[in-house]
Scaffold this motif. Structure first.
Motif, PDB file in Angstrom:
ATOM      1  N   MET A  32     -32.521  -5.473   7.264  1.00 14.31           N
ATOM      2  CA  MET A  32     -33.363  -4.273   7.292  1.00 14.31           C
ATOM      3  C   MET A  32     -32.870  -3.267   6.262  1.00 14.31           C
ATOM      4  N   TYR A  33     -31.554  -3.137   6.145  1.00 10.50           N
ATOM      5  CA  TYR A  33     -30.989  -2.206   5.172  1.00 10.50           C
ATOM      6  C   TYR A  33     -31.435  -2.581   3.757  1.00 10.50           C
ATOM      7  N   LYS A  34     -31.349  -3.855   3.430  1.00 12.45           N
ATOM      8  CA  LYS A  34     -31.695  -4.289   2.074  1.00 12.45           C
ATOM      9  C   LYS A  34     -33.168  -4.056   1.759  1.00 12.45           C
ATOM     10  N   VAL A  35     -34.034  -4.301   2.723  1.00 13.71           N
ATOM     11  CA  VAL A  35     -35.467  -4.052   2.508  1.00 13.71           C
ATOM     12  C   VAL A  35     -35.710  -2.553   2.342  1.00 13.71           C
ATOM     13  N   ARG A 106     -21.056   2.967   3.278  1.00 13.23           N
ATOM     14  CA  ARG A 106     -21.652   2.169   4.355  1.00 13.23           C
ATOM     15  C   ARG A 106     -21.969   0.757   3.906  1.00 13.23           C
ATOM     16  N   THR A 107     -22.152   0.547   2.618  1.00 12.47           N
ATOM     17  CA  THR A 107     -22.517  -0.771   2.133  1.00 12.47           C
ATOM     18  C   THR A 107     -21.265  -1.542   1.737  1.00 12.47           C
ATOM     19  N   ASP A 108     -21.283  -2.830   2.002  1.00  9.28           N
ATOM     20  CA  ASP A 108     -20.149  -3.650   1.612  1.00  9.28           C
ATOM     21  C   ASP A 108     -20.310  -4.088   0.160  1.00  9.28           C
ATOM     22  N   GLU A 109     -19.293  -4.727  -0.381  1.00  3.61           N
ATOM     23  CA  GLU A 109     -19.294  -5.125  -1.787  1.00  3.61           C
ATOM     24  C   GLU A 109     -20.401  -6.117  -2.107  1.00  3.61           C
ATOM     25  N   ARG A 110     -20.633  -7.070  -1.221  1.00  5.56           N
ATOM     26  CA  ARG A 110     -21.658  -8.076  -1.472  1.00  5.56           C
ATOM     27  C   ARG A 110     -23.045  -7.452  -1.539  1.00  5.56           C
ATOM     28  N   THR A 111     -23.316  -6.520  -0.629  1.00  2.00           N
ATOM     29  CA  THR A 111     -24.615  -5.841  -0.622  1.00  2.00           C
ATOM     30  C   THR A 111     -24.774  -5.033  -1.901  1.00  2.00           C
ATOM     31  N   ARG A 112     -23.716  -4.328  -2.281  1.00  2.00           N
ATOM     32  CA  ARG A 112     -23.752  -3.526  -3.498  1.00  2.00           C
ATOM     33  C   ARG A 112     -23.994  -4.396  -4.728  1.00  2.00           C
ATOM     34  N   ARG A 126     -38.343  -5.946  -6.446  1.00  5.06           N
ATOM     35  CA  ARG A 126     -37.083  -5.924  -5.679  1.00  5.06           C
ATOM     36  C   ARG A 126     -37.339  -6.342  -4.241  1.00  5.06           C
ATOM     37  N   LEU A 127     -38.397  -5.805  -3.675  1.00  4.74           N
ATOM     38  CA  LEU A 127     -38.746  -6.124  -2.295  1.00  4.74           C
ATOM     39  C   LEU A 127     -39.066  -7.613  -2.149  1.00  4.74           C
ATOM     40  N   LEU A 128     -39.803  -8.169  -3.095  1.00  3.84           N
ATOM     41  CA  LEU A 128     -40.131  -9.598  -3.046  1.00  3.84           C
ATOM     42  C   LEU A 128     -38.862 -10.439  -3.010  1.00  3.84           C
ATOM     43  N   MET A 129     -37.915 -10.110  -3.868  1.00  3.56           N
ATOM     44  CA  MET A 129     -36.656 -10.860  -3.932  1.00  3.56           C
ATOM     45  C   MET A 129     -35.884 -10.759  -2.614  1.00  3.56           C
ATOM     46  N   ILE A 130     -35.864  -9.591  -2.023  1.00  2.00           N
ATOM     47  CA  ILE A 130     -35.152  -9.407  -0.758  1.00  2.00           C
ATOM     48  C   ILE A 130     -35.823 -10.201   0.353  1.00  2.00           C
ATOM     49  N   LEU A 131     -37.139 -10.139   0.411  1.00  2.00           N
ATOM     50  CA  LEU A 131     -37.855 -10.888   1.444  1.00  2.00           C
ATOM     51  C   LEU A 131     -37.636 -12.390   1.284  1.00  2.00           C
ATOM     52  N   TYR A 132     -37.578 -12.853   0.045  1.00  2.00           N
ATOM     53  CA  TYR A 132     -37.428 -14.279  -0.202  1.00  2.00           C
ATOM     54  C   TYR A 132     -35.986 -14.749  -0.015  1.00  2.00           C
ATOM     55  N   TYR A 133     -35.050 -14.068  -0.661  1.00  2.00           N
ATOM     56  CA  TYR A 133     -33.669 -14.549  -0.674  1.00  2.00           C
ATOM     57  C   TYR A 133     -32.828 -14.075   0.509  1.00  2.00           C
TER      58      TYR A 133
END
Length: 173
Positions: A32-35, A106-112, A126-133
């Motif tokens: 949810m955070y990434k979206v 609040r964000t970890d290294e991988r998320t960043r 960006r949203l498409l990539m997050i939804l897909y990956y």
């Protein structure tokens, strides 16, 4: 595995198990955070969108017809809340669209790192990539969530991948 766990927790949450609902939200918190971050730049807005989504999900859990579509349903609620916040921000202030991730901690290294790779892309891509990956939705499901043609989703994803390659691996392209 995640879908099975989600369905199990969802059934328990529908039976008024508050702990199961909390665990269900924890399971989807990072995604949810990434979206939300793909839509909104300010951390405060991201937090507002996520908390509003959790509240909406809790209040309308019974309206979900099929448990296997929980992820799609949750993302659609989140996107609607993000759009509402963006509209609200546009009315009250002129937001800076180029603002990058703040080092709020609040964000970890991988998320960043993941969000850094997506930085050259436009918001929608960006949203498409997050939804897909991140969420693992298929292109057909993404087209339903975002209400666009599947061919459009595929072409934007291909264009997005190309932009990422050009931005981060210019010698390869």
């Amino acid at each position: 595995m995640k879908r099975d766990k989600t369905e199990e927790l969802l059934l328990k949450a529908r039976a008024c198990d508050g702990d199961a609902f909390v665990e269900l939200m924890e399971l989807h918190k990072q995604s949810m955070y990434k979206v939300a971050k793909a839509y909104l730049k300010r951390e405060e807005d991201v937090a507002d969108a996520i908390s509003e989504t959790i509240l909406d999900c809790f209040e309308h859990l019974e309206s979900l017809r099929e448990t296997r579509y929980f992820g799609t349903w949750l993302v659609r609620i989140l996107i609607n809340n993000c759009n509402n916040i963006r509209k609200s921000n546009q009315r009250t202030e002129c937001t800076d669209q180029i603002e990058v991730l703040s080092g709020g901690g609040r964000t970890d290294e991988r998320t960043r790192a993941f969000l850094d790779y997506l930085e050259p892309l436009e918001e929608q891509d960006r949203l498409l990539m997050i939804l897909y990956y991140v969420w693992g939705f298929r292109t057909r499901e993404i087209s339903e969530i975002l209400r666009m043609k599947e061919a459009t989703v595929k072409s934007r994803m291909q264009r997005g991948r190309q932009k990422i390659k050009q931005a981060f691996f210019p010698m390869v392209v």
